[in-house]
Write an enzyme that holds these catalytic residues in place. Structure first.
Site: not given
Length: 802
Positions: A419, A749
């Site tokens: 919730h 990279c």
């Protein structure tokens, strides 16, 4: 024609929302339209909006309710007084005789259909204005479980009607502008699935934190599902990559996280109580609620339900412990991420550091700070201070008025489908749930910073740490001829960047997954007896539930790689084999028993030299098993393996031979193997290396270090470390030229293109195939790459080249 009071689910469709509300209309729609897809919905029926209005008329409730609401609007009564008075009206009223008879008769018919004289039922509220694409709010009305017998059923139905006027439901309709008297309530009466003997939970067909559309996210706990929704337990969490579900034989479960599951809700035997909460057994806490077959089945259902409705969905499921059969017991539209932009998002970043106080599951991706307000009971919520960070054990719908006023929310219990998590998303308030004990670790009034921007693990830090918020819109990015990829290290953060139009992952560092998720030295998992007693204890704790400690390494590494590879699938994901240095390996659990001490680990026993050496060979076999699993079992054939710090062609041959021994043979099953080009020998002998690999990826950090003779970690020499130095750029240009001459791809990279736009322009001029960037510099650098490409195509550039 008058509307009936009762309609069975197998006679209901989604067009019947005005009659039976969103929840029941969806149950009927799935019963009718999706049974052919194998989706099972428990049998049941719905009372209609007409029955609700007949209840109002028979008891003269409408003018009384209107008068009470007028008093509330005139500030003559509080919200609490108004809600309590209206609910009392419903509970003191009776069903019209004809409708009561119809409900009793339908209950008897349900017994005949299910083969039970007094079937246990779930009695759920379904308002005519809830679970709509633009209106869905968790927990407004009540649900009653294990309801048996006609008298108990009528009482539960009466309480459902009363729950249409809970304080939170009144507040929600006021905020949405709904007329209270225009909203009606339908009641769903559904056969109870014996999940008290098995498990249940919640499932989304979209990642609720990032909006990544290709993930099915499942929460699971033992017993009835209310504990998951309420957030009173910490459930298991599973993530499935939906596109690969269609690949025969693929099992694309990319995350399996075992929750604490300390309690479960089961049937109560005798007395007035219908359910009770009991502690789970140790074996239940250590086991996963669902096996892989059930996880994949639920994910396939999520795909089918999402396709049928044409939008992301929020579903509840339950498993019958007697038959072993899975059911879907609710489905409604997901309303938060489904409405978010596919190209624009906000990125948050901390600008300082702090001491971690608690960690849990991150809800959202934002950062918030403020004074903590620790409240342990709903009875004390009046003491909440506006703008504070709410810290509590768990929340239920009665906490919503407070949650709206909070800067952030922290709970001890609950998962990402609890919730607290659902409401936080809808309110746009960052939350960290399932921390275990934040309400005891954080002092009331203590300044804290709540960070959900570091992946799916959220951290509460001490103090007010400055942070920045960046608006990112990738919708207007230019196209580039160069493949622009991303460097991703952390699986937990991979989904945050799915909107980036990257053409794959240029670098995924295996050592980050080992360090952050696995935490144990691979050799200590092969030979735990060689570790210290304390390290052995930690290894037993981390590997509980696995037949062999090594299986924990293979499973965790494979799923971590898969999660990194999924956001840009089917583009390639280049995964670098582990490149820890000895001092870094020694810091892992059990590592000190296996690692020598070196004066210069940066140039020592690292990268390729470890993989064929007897001191690490068995650990490397685990890396190979994980890569084979991610490619051939999980289904990520887009994963490319990359070998780091390979000093000589002869060493390359030895590594490739060991990989083949462990089931990773270059070219088999489409496997490509790349090499990091980061040592001067890699450039000098590039043609020889090119004959052994499918591609190069230039590591500019190590290459700069070794070309210039500058320790990349030395503060004293930081001014000399520059990837743009002519000696370095000449080496890079030579590597690109030789790779193309040999007919293989070459990318980069390293950090340099992210840091220096002029360096990215240099790479474009040299004709590099791909540039892999850090995610936070992607948007800016792509624009620079596009400008460099345009400049290279200009007449002046062509004249100069000629």
């Amino acid at each position: 024609m008058p509307q009936p009071s009762i309609i069975w689910f197998d006679r209901i469709g989604i067009a019947d929302v005005p009659a039976v509300g969103g929840k029941n209309a969806s149950l009927g729609e799935m019963t009718v339209a999706l049974s052919g897809a194998g989706i099972r919905v428990p049998a049941g029926f719905a009372t209609t909006a007409a029955a609700y209005r007949a209840y109002l008329d028979a008891n003269g409730l409408e003018p009384k309710i209107s008068a009470l609401l007028d008093a509330y609007h005139g500030q003559k009564a509080t919200l609490q007084q108004t809600g309590q008075a209206i609910r009392a009206l419903f509970l003191e009223s009776e069903f019209p005789a004809g409708i009561a008879d119809e409900i009793r008769a339908a209950y008897e018919e349900l017994g005949r259909r299910t083969g039970s004289e007094a079937p246990a039922t779930a009695v759920r509220s379904s308002a005519t204005a809830e679970d709509l694409p633009d209106a869905s709010f968790a927990g407004q009305q009540e649900t009653f479980l294990n309801v048996r017998g006609p008298r108990a059923l009528l009482d539960a139905c009466r309480r459902c009607y009363a729950s249409l006027f809970t304080d939170r439901a009144i507040s929600y309709r006021e905020a949405k502008g709904f007329d209270h008297m225009d909203v009606a309530l339908s009641i769903g009466v559904q056969q109870m699935v014996r999940s008290d003997l098995a498990g249940s939970g919640v499932m989304f067909s979209i990642d609720t934190e990032t909006g990544f559309p290709h993930a099915a996210v499942i929460s699971a706990a033992w017993g009835l599902g209310e504990t998951v929704v309420q957030g009173s337990v910490d459930p298991d969490k599973y993530i499935v990559f939906k596109p690969l579900l269609a690949v025969p034989g693929a099992e694309p479960i990319i995350e399996k996280e075992r929750g604490g599951k300390a309690f479960k809700m089961v049937y109560a035997e005798g007395g007035s109580r219908r359910t009770r909460i009991v502690e789970t057994k140790p074996a239940e806490r250590e086991a996963f609620v669902l096996d892989d077959a059930d996880i994949l089945q639920l994910a396939r259902w999520a795909v089918a339900i999402e396709a049928h409705y044409g939008r992301p969905m929020d579903m509840e499921w339950a498993k019958d412990g007697e038959s072993g059969v899975l059911f879907i017991v609710q489905a409604r539209p997901e309303t938060v991420q489904a409405g978010a932009s596919a190209t624009a998002f906000r990125h948050y970043r901390l600008k300082g550091k702090g001491t971690p106080l608690a960690t849990g599951a991150a809800v959202g991706s934002a950062i918030a700070s403020g004074a903590a307000c620790v409240i342990r009971s709903a009875a004390d919520i009046a003491h909440f201070r506006d703008g504070a960070v709410l810290v509590t054990e768990t929340t239920d719908p009665d906490w919503v008025p407070v949650m709206k006023r909070a800067a952030g929310i922290v709970t001890d219990h609950g998962g990402t489908t609890s919730h607290a998590a659902i409401v936080s998303r809808e309110l746009g308030v960052p939350a960290i749930v399932g921390t275990g004990g934040a309400s005891k670790l954080i002092g009331d009034g203590q300044d804290v910073t709540l960070c959900c921007a570091e992946g799916d693990v959220g951290t509460v830090y001490a103090g007010l740490i400055p942070f920045e918020q960046t608006e990112v819109d990738v919708g207007a990015l230019p196209e580039t001829g160069t493949d622009v990829m991303v460097n991703i290290a952390n699986p937990a953060a991979a989904f945050q960047w799915w909107r980036l139009p990257a053409r794959g992952v240029g670098l995924a560092r295996m050592e980050f997954i080992i360090n952050s998720l696995i935490k144990v030295h691979p050799m200590a998992l092969v030979h735990p007896e060689r570790a210290s007693p304390e390290d052995q204890r930690q290894i037993r704790e981390l590997t509980r539930g696995y037949a062999e400690p090594a299986d924990y390494f293979v499973d965790t590494l494979a799923r971590g790689i898969a999660k990194l590879a999924s956001p840009w699938h089917p583009h390639p994901a280049i995964v670098r084999l582990s490149d820890f240095k000895t001092n870094e390996y020694a810091h892992l659990i059990g590592g000190s028993a296996f690692e020598p001490k070196e004066e210069n680990p940066m140039l020592g026993f690292r990268g390729a030299s470890r993989y064929y050496d007897d001191r690490y060979r068995e650990g490397f076999a685990l890396e190979c098993r994980a890569l084979k699993r991610v490619r051939e079992t999980l289904g990520f054939a887009n994963v490319i393996v990359m070998v780091p710090f390979c000093r000589t062609p002869a060493e390359a041959d030895r590594v490739l031979a060991v990989m083949a021994e462990n089931g990773l043979r270059r070219g088999e099953h489409g496997l490509q193997v790349y090499m990091m080009c980061e040592i001067p020998s890699n450039v000098v002998l590039a043609e020889q290396f090119a004959g052994r690999f499918d591609g190069f990826s230039i590591g500019s950090n190590d290459l700069t270090q070794l070309v210039l003779g500058v320790d990349r970690d030395s503060d004293l020499l930081a001014g000399l470390f520059d990837e743009r130095d002519e000696a370095v750029t000449r080496m890079i240009a030579e590597a690109i030229g030789k790779a193309h001459g040999a007919g293989i791809k070459v990318g980069i990279c390293g950090q340099a293109p992210s840091n220096y736009p002029d360096f990215a322009a240099f790479l474009v001029r040299e004709g590099i195939d791909s540039i892999s960037l850090n995610p936070d510099s992607f948007v800016h650098t792509v624009a620079e790459i596009a400008r460099a490409e345009a400049g290279a195509r200009s007449p002046a550039a062509r004249t100069q080249a000629g």
